[in-house]
Scaffold this motif. Structure first.
Motif, PDB file in Angstrom:
ATOM      1  N   SER A   1     -44.114 -50.614 -22.534  1.00 52.30           N
ATOM      2  CA  SER A   1     -43.631 -52.295 -22.627  1.00 52.30           C
ATOM      3  C   SER A   1     -43.665 -52.971 -21.516  1.00 52.30           C
ATOM      4  O   SER A   1     -43.832 -53.996 -20.816  1.00 52.30           O
ATOM      5  CB  SER A   1     -42.153 -52.407 -23.462  1.00 52.30           C
ATOM      6  OG  SER A   1     -42.232 -51.827 -24.583  1.00 52.30           O
ATOM      7  N   LEU A   2     -43.078 -52.267 -20.323  1.00 50.36           N
ATOM      8  CA  LEU A   2     -43.019 -52.583 -19.100  1.00 50.36           C
ATOM      9  C   LEU A   2     -44.199 -52.747 -18.307  1.00 50.36           C
ATOM     10  O   LEU A   2     -44.576 -53.971 -17.604  1.00 50.36           O
ATOM     11  CB  LEU A   2     -42.060 -51.697 -18.010  1.00 50.36           C
ATOM     12  CG  LEU A   2     -41.120 -52.341 -16.900  1.00 50.36           C
ATOM     13  CD1 LEU A   2     -40.451 -53.509 -17.283  1.00 50.36           C
ATOM     14  CD2 LEU A   2     -40.563 -51.189 -16.215  1.00 50.36           C
TER      15      LEU A   2
ATOM     16  N   ALA B   1     -45.291 -49.829 -31.779  1.00 45.44           N
ATOM     17  CA  ALA B   1     -44.903 -48.982 -32.954  1.00 45.44           C
ATOM     18  C   ALA B   1     -44.836 -47.692 -32.969  1.00 45.44           C
ATOM     19  O   ALA B   1     -43.879 -47.154 -33.542  1.00 45.44           O
ATOM     20  CB  ALA B   1     -45.593 -49.716 -34.016  1.00 45.44           C
ATOM     21  N   GLN B   2     -45.667 -47.198 -32.284  1.00 40.94           N
ATOM     22  CA  GLN B   2     -45.876 -45.881 -32.368  1.00 40.94           C
ATOM     23  C   GLN B   2     -45.243 -44.818 -31.127  1.00 40.94           C
ATOM     24  O   GLN B   2     -45.370 -43.740 -31.134  1.00 40.94           O
ATOM     25  CB  GLN B   2     -47.521 -45.365 -32.417  1.00 40.94           C
ATOM     26  CG  GLN B   2     -48.134 -45.836 -33.678  1.00 40.94           C
ATOM     27  CD  GLN B   2     -47.767 -45.238 -34.787  1.00 40.94           C
ATOM     28  OE1 GLN B   2     -47.571 -44.412 -35.007  1.00 40.94           O
ATOM     29  NE2 GLN B   2     -48.079 -46.454 -35.762  1.00 40.94           N
ATOM     30  N   LEU B   3     -44.382 -45.674 -30.282  1.00 45.23           N
ATOM     31  CA  LEU B   3     -43.634 -45.068 -29.362  1.00 45.23           C
ATOM     32  C   LEU B   3     -42.108 -45.330 -29.147  1.00 45.23           C
ATOM     33  O   LEU B   3     -41.835 -46.097 -30.035  1.00 45.23           O
ATOM     34  CB  LEU B   3     -44.276 -45.845 -27.954  1.00 45.23           C
ATOM     35  CG  LEU B   3     -45.603 -45.347 -27.551  1.00 45.23           C
ATOM     36  CD1 LEU B   3     -46.411 -46.482 -26.298  1.00 45.23           C
ATOM     37  CD2 LEU B   3     -45.783 -44.080 -26.894  1.00 45.23           C
ATOM     38  N   ASP B   4     -41.472 -44.433 -28.760  1.00 44.49           N
ATOM     39  CA  ASP B   4     -40.107 -44.602 -28.625  1.00 44.49           C
ATOM     40  C   ASP B   4     -39.515 -43.928 -27.369  1.00 44.49           C
ATOM     41  O   ASP B   4     -40.612 -43.376 -26.470  1.00 44.49           O
ATOM     42  CB  ASP B   4     -39.313 -43.908 -29.886  1.00 44.49           C
ATOM     43  CG  ASP B   4     -39.806 -42.708 -30.084  1.00 44.49           C
ATOM     44  OD1 ASP B   4     -40.318 -42.062 -29.140  1.00 44.49           O
ATOM     45  OD2 ASP B   4     -39.458 -42.043 -31.094  1.00 44.49           O
ATOM     46  N   GLY B   5     -38.466 -44.247 -26.989  1.00 41.97           N
ATOM     47  CA  GLY B   5     -37.744 -43.597 -25.904  1.00 41.97           C
ATOM     48  C   GLY B   5     -38.744 -44.250 -24.635  1.00 41.97           C
ATOM     49  O   GLY B   5     -38.651 -45.253 -24.494  1.00 41.97           O
ATOM     50  N   ARG B   6     -38.408 -43.497 -23.701  1.00 34.62           N
ATOM     51  CA  ARG B   6     -38.842 -43.809 -22.357  1.00 34.62           C
ATOM     52  C   ARG B   6     -40.339 -44.325 -22.436  1.00 34.62           C
ATOM     53  O   ARG B   6     -40.682 -45.374 -21.850  1.00 34.62           O
ATOM     54  CB  ARG B   6     -38.748 -42.710 -21.299  1.00 34.62           C
ATOM     55  CG  ARG B   6     -37.142 -42.132 -20.965  1.00 34.62           C
ATOM     56  CD  ARG B   6     -37.140 -41.183 -20.088  1.00 34.62           C
ATOM     57  NE  ARG B   6     -36.942 -41.874 -18.655  1.00 34.62           N
ATOM     58  CZ  ARG B   6     -36.828 -41.061 -17.719  1.00 34.62           C
ATOM     59  NH1 ARG B   6     -36.837 -39.771 -17.876  1.00 34.62           N
ATOM     60  NH2 ARG B   6     -36.812 -41.696 -16.596  1.00 34.62           N
ATOM     61  N   PRO B   7     -41.236 -43.530 -22.984  1.00 36.51           N
ATOM     62  CA  PRO B   7     -42.469 -43.892 -23.066  1.00 36.51           C
ATOM     63  C   PRO B   7     -42.799 -45.326 -23.628  1.00 36.51           C
ATOM     64  O   PRO B   7     -43.469 -46.019 -23.259  1.00 36.51           O
ATOM     65  CB  PRO B   7     -43.269 -42.893 -24.126  1.00 36.51           C
ATOM     66  CG  PRO B   7     -42.439 -41.690 -23.751  1.00 36.51           C
ATOM     67  CD  PRO B   7     -41.192 -42.076 -23.773  1.00 36.51           C
TER      68      PRO B   7
ATOM     69  N   LEU C   1     -54.153 -43.056 -31.184  1.00 36.33           N
ATOM     70  CA  LEU C   1     -54.782 -42.504 -32.187  1.00 36.33           C
ATOM     71  C   LEU C   1     -54.066 -42.819 -33.497  1.00 36.33           C
ATOM     72  O   LEU C   1     -54.550 -43.320 -34.596  1.00 36.33           O
ATOM     73  CB  LEU C   1     -54.793 -40.920 -32.222  1.00 36.33           C
ATOM     74  CG  LEU C   1     -55.864 -40.203 -31.092  1.00 36.33           C
ATOM     75  CD1 LEU C   1     -55.542 -38.946 -30.900  1.00 36.33           C
ATOM     76  CD2 LEU C   1     -57.173 -40.880 -31.354  1.00 36.33           C
ATOM     77  N   ARG C   2     -52.744 -42.619 -33.504  1.00 39.70           N
ATOM     78  CA  ARG C   2     -51.830 -42.885 -34.554  1.00 39.70           C
ATOM     79  C   ARG C   2     -52.088 -44.696 -34.945  1.00 39.70           C
ATOM     80  O   ARG C   2     -51.838 -44.902 -36.045  1.00 39.70           O
ATOM     81  CB  ARG C   2     -50.384 -42.615 -34.284  1.00 39.70           C
ATOM     82  CG  ARG C   2     -50.210 -41.254 -34.319  1.00 39.70           C
ATOM     83  CD  ARG C   2     -48.433 -40.924 -34.145  1.00 39.70           C
ATOM     84  NE  ARG C   2     -47.798 -41.624 -33.261  1.00 39.70           N
ATOM     85  CZ  ARG C   2     -47.608 -41.158 -32.043  1.00 39.70           C
ATOM     86  NH1 ARG C   2     -47.957 -39.891 -31.675  1.00 39.70           N
ATOM     87  NH2 ARG C   2     -46.611 -41.814 -31.172  1.00 39.70           N
ATOM     88  N   ALA C   3     -51.905 -45.429 -33.843  1.00 35.29           N
ATOM     89  CA  ALA C   3     -52.087 -46.695 -34.099  1.00 35.29           C
ATOM     90  C   ALA C   3     -53.625 -47.104 -34.872  1.00 35.29           C
ATOM     91  O   ALA C   3     -53.916 -48.241 -35.170  1.00 35.29           O
ATOM     92  CB  ALA C   3     -51.804 -47.456 -33.100  1.00 35.29           C
ATOM     93  N   GLY C   4     -54.645 -46.353 -34.766  1.00 36.95           N
ATOM     94  CA  GLY C   4     -55.966 -46.680 -34.939  1.00 36.95           C
ATOM     95  C   GLY C   4     -56.696 -47.672 -34.395  1.00 36.95           C
ATOM     96  O   GLY C   4     -57.500 -48.105 -34.812  1.00 36.95           O
ATOM     97  N   ILE C   5     -56.500 -47.409 -32.857  1.00 36.43           N
ATOM     98  CA  ILE C   5     -57.168 -48.188 -32.058  1.00 36.43           C
ATOM     99  C   ILE C   5     -58.200 -47.438 -31.373  1.00 36.43           C
ATOM    100  O   ILE C   5     -57.923 -46.355 -30.790  1.00 36.43           O
ATOM    101  CB  ILE C   5     -56.030 -48.565 -30.756  1.00 36.43           C
ATOM    102  CG1 ILE C   5     -54.957 -49.352 -31.393  1.00 36.43           C
ATOM    103  CG2 ILE C   5     -56.773 -49.398 -29.766  1.00 36.43           C
ATOM    104  CD1 ILE C   5     -53.938 -49.630 -30.049  1.00 36.43           C
TER     105      ILE C   5
END
Length: 353
Positions: free
Chosen positions: A131-132, A120-126, A259-263
């Motif tokens: 995901s892959l 949820a904290q990522l978008d685009g190619r990352p 860090l943004r996901a709080g993991i």
């Protein structure tokens, strides 16, 4: 004469590594260890040193450097390559080396909720790459080096070429990634067309395939699914070409997303591979199937993920929790104690309520 000069040692090491088709990453690592070995021994030429010097260097890594066993083995492999392949010296087995200990550690695994929070904290190619990695169990470089021809959208399969140990294998292509991956392939197609118009477009091919199939480097099927944004000069031959997506950029994106996901768990691209394997076994898939998808040579390597079948420490009930009267008795005993601070008694009363 200038043409008769013998190549410098490190140049000869590079040449031998490339003759034997070692990867550029391995070349960089081996050169680094050889340099470190030479500098540690007062810049003496390796030909003037032998097994005792190697034993002392490797033992120092373990005793003073306290490196992991894999790091020590990496240094040993680099130095053995130097002596056997470059200098032509076959060293005896170094029995006096102090070996770094290899502790048995369970892999770090994300929960499904943590994977969702990370994505949820990522978008685009990352986002697509992460995901892959999680959805296929591929290693980082296997994913980044993926070629267009090795993605089979009709069968929902990905063929991993020249994986660890030089082996090929097949793994699953998640159906949820078919459409995003098709868009990425189309993006690579447009980028490749622009390169061809600019007089470029030849991708690097392993094992002299470019000489065997002269047209293959410009064929779209051989292009990377995740090409780099810019063309760069290949240090192996000085040719300007488009490489694959930079692994450093993905590592930085992963760190920021964690860090943004709080993991709070340590997280790398390989953690996603561990999570894939663990969640597959949790879902009831046969360990042999998981072994094939991961490309493990020995099923014993895959068995480390079966710790989930035993439910683990989080899946058992403590005997303390089976004693229904224990919490009440514990609170009563604390309340009866004299001399406790008022704040402490208030906290206990609140807990009991």
């Amino acid at each position: 004469m200038e043409g008769s000069k013998k190549p410098r040692l490190l140049e000869e090491v590079r040449r031998r590594l490339r003759v034997k088709h070692y990867s550029l990453r391995t070349e960089t690592i081996y050169i680094g260890w050889i340099k470190r070995f030479i500098l540690t021994n007062g810049k003496r030429h390796p030909r003037d040193m032998g097994a005792p010097d190697l034993e002392r260097f490797l033992s120092t890594l373990a005793v003073q450097g306290q490196v992991a066993s894999s790091t020590q083995n990496q240094a040993l492999s680099a130095l053995l390559f130097l002596y056997r392949e470059v200098l032509g010296i076959d060293l005896p087995w170094m029995e006096n080396v102090v070996r770094a200990k290899r502790p048995r550690r369970l892999p770090t695994v994300l929960s499904r909720e943590e994977v969702q929070a990370l994505l949820a904290q990522l978008d685009g190619r990352p986002w697509l790459l992460v995901s892959l990695l999680y959805g296929t169990g591929m290693r980082l470089m296997e994913c980044l080096r993926l070629r267009v021809k090795d993605v089979d959208f009709a069968r929902n399969e990905i063929t991993v070429r020249d994986g660890k140990g030089g082996k090929d294998r097949r793994t699953v292509l998640p159906k949820s990634l078919v459409e995003p991956l098709q868009r990425e392939v189309e993006r690579a197609r447009l980028l490749h067309a622009d390169d061809l118009l600019a007089g470029f477009g030849a991708v690097w091919l392993p094992h002299a395939l470019a000489r065997k199939y002269p047209a293959a480097p410009r064929d779209f099927g051989w292009q990377y699914v995740f090409p780099a944004v810019h063309r760069t000069v290949d240090p192996r031959d000085g040719v300007e070409r488009r490489h694959h997506f930079d692994d450093g950029m993905l590592s930085r994106a992963l760190k920021s997303a964690r860090l943004r996901a709080g993991i709070n768990k340590p997280l790398s691209a390989h953690t996603l591979r561990h999570s894939f394997a663990t969640h597959m076994i949790e879902a009831g898939y046969d360990i042999r199937t998981v072994q094939e998808l991961l490309g493990h040579k020995d099923v014993a390597t895959t068995q480390i993920y079966t710790h989930v079948l035993n439910r683990g420490a989080g899946g058992v009930m403590s005997p303390l929790d089976r004693c229904a009267e224990t919490p009440a008795a514990y609170l009563a005993a604390i309340m009866s104690e004299a001399g406790k601070p008022a704040g402490f008694r208030f906290a206990v009363e609140a807990a009991a309520a």
